[in-house]
Design a protein around this motif. Structure first.
Motif, mmCIF file in Angstrom:
data_model
loop_
_atom_site.group_PDB
_atom_site.id
_atom_site.type_symbol
_atom_site.label_atom_id
_atom_site.label_comp_id
_atom_site.label_asym_id
_atom_site.label_seq_id
_atom_site.Cartn_x
_atom_site.Cartn_y
_atom_site.Cartn_z
ATOM 1 N N LEU A 263 0.830 -1.210 0.000
ATOM 2 C CA LEU A 263 0.000 0.000 0.000
ATOM 3 C C LEU A 263 0.862 1.256 0.000
ATOM 4 O O LEU A 263 0.602 2.209 -0.736
ATOM 5 C CB LEU A 263 -0.916 -0.012 1.218
ATOM 6 C CG LEU A 263 -2.220 -0.811 1.094
ATOM 7 C CD1 LEU A 263 -2.858 -1.009 2.466
ATOM 8 C CD2 LEU A 263 -3.194 -0.083 0.167
ATOM 9 N N GLN A 264 1.894 1.258 0.856
ATOM 10 C CA GLN A 264 2.776 2.415 0.923
ATOM 11 C C GLN A 264 3.524 2.608 -0.399
ATOM 12 O O GLN A 264 3.606 3.730 -0.927
ATOM 13 C CB GLN A 264 3.775 2.235 2.072
ATOM 14 C CG GLN A 264 4.721 3.408 2.273
ATOM 15 C CD GLN A 264 4.004 4.680 2.687
ATOM 16 O OE1 GLN A 264 2.980 4.626 3.362
ATOM 17 N NE2 GLN A 264 4.538 5.833 2.266
ATOM 18 N N TYR A 265 4.035 1.507 -0.931
ATOM 19 C CA TYR A 265 4.776 1.574 -2.197
ATOM 20 C C TYR A 265 3.876 2.090 -3.324
ATOM 21 O O TYR A 265 4.276 2.963 -4.120
ATOM 22 C CB TYR A 265 5.313 0.188 -2.557
ATOM 23 C CG TYR A 265 5.982 0.132 -3.911
ATOM 24 C CD1 TYR A 265 7.340 0.426 -4.054
ATOM 25 C CD2 TYR A 265 5.257 -0.200 -5.055
ATOM 26 C CE1 TYR A 265 7.954 0.392 -5.295
ATOM 27 C CE2 TYR A 265 5.856 -0.237 -6.308
ATOM 28 C CZ TYR A 265 7.202 0.055 -6.414
ATOM 29 O OH TYR A 265 7.805 0.025 -7.649
ATOM 30 N N MET A 266 2.665 1.573 -3.396
ATOM 31 C CA MET A 266 1.766 1.946 -4.485
ATOM 32 C C MET A 266 1.342 3.405 -4.416
ATOM 33 O O MET A 266 1.043 4.021 -5.441
ATOM 34 C CB MET A 266 0.539 1.022 -4.473
ATOM 35 C CG MET A 266 0.880 -0.423 -4.835
ATOM 36 S SD MET A 266 -0.461 -1.583 -4.451
ATOM 37 C CE MET A 266 -1.659 -1.123 -5.705
ATOM 38 N N GLY A 273 1.404 9.168 -15.168
ATOM 39 C CA GLY A 273 0.928 10.417 -14.594
ATOM 40 C C GLY A 273 0.159 10.321 -13.300
ATOM 41 O O GLY A 273 -0.353 11.332 -12.809
ATOM 42 N N LYS A 274 0.044 9.126 -12.711
ATOM 43 C CA LYS A 274 -0.664 9.028 -11.435
ATOM 44 C C LYS A 274 -0.099 7.861 -10.612
ATOM 45 O O LYS A 274 0.530 6.951 -11.156
ATOM 46 C CB LYS A 274 -2.164 8.852 -11.646
ATOM 47 C CG LYS A 274 -2.570 7.627 -12.452
ATOM 48 C CD LYS A 274 -4.095 7.593 -12.652
ATOM 49 C CE LYS A 274 -4.512 6.406 -13.503
ATOM 50 N NZ LYS A 274 -5.987 6.387 -13.704
ATOM 51 N N SER A 275 -0.323 7.916 -9.305
ATOM 52 C CA SER A 275 0.153 6.826 -8.443
ATOM 53 C C SER A 275 -0.587 5.542 -8.803
ATOM 54 O O SER A 275 -1.775 5.569 -9.157
ATOM 55 C CB SER A 275 -0.064 7.172 -6.968
ATOM 56 O OG SER A 275 -1.428 7.408 -6.702
#
Length: 388
Positions: A263-266, A273-275
């Motif tokens: 979750l943190q990595y993603m 252009g987006k997480s």
């Protein structure tokens, strides 16, 4: 839900344990993983903090706390990302020491259980054999009584703490003609003549010393017998509920750790252009994985609650290990995929998690064996009862 099981005292204990692990264990994990050996000084530190005595009587130096302190210890050990170190701890505390506490007489408890709680002695449990694996009743190691001693011959394998432990809890056949009714359990010192160990090279759990142990005419005093002769199989089965629940809790905890990391990595990884936590396919896959983890965790907590009350939960604990270890493998596989190429790199935690988790459906009884045990309970209506 956690408030159903965890009090403020539990939460304070968890925080204290996290601080201890961060200070005393985490800085050394990489070195222990590479060396395949844990610095023995850490055991005394665990003992001084009382972590080995959570579930044991005050008479021998323990603190006799409820099972949810054990759950916390297991969960936090999984979140330092060394399945081998975690296994070395729980194999000592909840496999070897369980037999000492339940079947040992007063003299053996003084000699072995007390120093186990303080961290001055570390133990291992020796059941699996090269030709037996999950077939406990098929073991070939024997103990023949001669006067006031027994002579042990045979071998054990896949033994966690099997090389560097101070003592061994060993299951043997004392009456081979009786099959599983002829198994007994002994405790013996590592340095007894005739005991030798070979370290095994493993896919994961690299920090722990997993060994193959040979017994060549090992002479053991009859006073080292745990419990009664030929009652060993019943003792082993009696403790399966705790062992399997431990592996179930381990599984949901490492899956939770993997998901938290993913979750943190993603949230920090950007593509197009987006997480990447904004891509629907990934979001929904993660939610499915998180749901599976939470359902296993809720089930495991419920079983821990019942076991803590003294209920005989062999069926439910077997389900816990079967389902939770498969879930953890699936979840960690997917979390590695979330990281893409970085998931495959040793500098990131997922590669080790992936290796370490794979032992879950194998150790402590393979998933195939567990399914047959459950089939006997559910379909054949076989009843397993506690030792009286």
């Amino acid at each position: 839900m956690n408030n159903m099981y965890f009090t403020e005292e539990h939460n304070l204990f968890r925080k204290s344990l996290q601080d201890f692990l961060k200070k005393e264990v985490v800085p050394h994990i990489e070195a222990w993983e590479k060396a395949g050996k844990i610095d023995k000084s850490i055991w005394k530190k665990f003992g001084d903090m009382g972590y080995f005595g959570l579930a044991y009587p005050e008479a021998y130096g323990g603190v006799n706390l409820d099972l949810f302190y054990t759950v916390i210890l297991l969960e936090e050990l999984q979140k330092i990302n060394s399945g081998g170190f975690a296994a070395a701890v729980w194999a000592h505390v909840y496999l070897a020491m369980t037999h000492l506490n339940k079947e040992g007489d007063e003299a053996l408890k003084k000699q072995y259980l007390e120093p186990s709680i303080t961290g001055d002695k570390i133990g291992c449990l020796c059941i699996s054999e090269p030709f037996g694996g999950s077939d406990v009743a098929g073991m070939r190691t024997t103990a023949v009584k001669k006067g006031d001693h027994y002579i042990i011959n045979g071998s054990k394998t896949f033994i966690t703490n099997g090389v560097y432990s101070d003592y061994l809890i060993v299951a043997v056949k004392t009456s081979p003609e009786k099959g599983n009714k002829g198994i007994s359990i002994f405790v013996l010192d590592r340095d007894v003549e005739g005991v030798s160990a070979t370290k095994l090279d493993k896919l994961g759990w690299r920090a722990s010393d997993t060994g193959e142990i040979a017994f060549d005419n090992v002479e053991v005093p009859a006073s080292q017998l745990l419990g009664e002769q030929d009652k060993g199989f019943s003792y082993i089965v009696q403790h399966f509920a705790l062992e399997r629940l431990i592996m179930g809790v381990n599984a949901h905890a490492r899956a939770e750790f993997a998901l938290e990391y993913a979750l943190q990595y993603m949230s920090e990884r950007y593509a197009f252009g987006k997480s990447i936590n904004q891509f629907q396919a990934l979001r929904h896959t993660l939610v499915d994985a998180y749901t599976d983890m939470e359902m296993c965790k809720a089930f495991n907590y419920a079983i821990a609650f019942r076991l803590n009350r003294g209920e005989y939960v062999v069926k439910e604990a077997t389900m816990s290990k079967l389902k939770s270890t498969k879930m953890a493998d699936d979840v960690i596989y997917q979390c590695l995929q979330f990281l893409g190429g970085y998931g495959y790199m040793e500098d990131y935690p997922m590669a080790r998690l992936f290796r370490d988790s794979r032992l879950g459906p194998i150790g402590g009884g393979t998933s195939e064996i567990l399914r047959e045990i459950l089939a006997k309970i559910i379909i054949d209506k076989k009843e397993y009862k506690p030792v009286t």
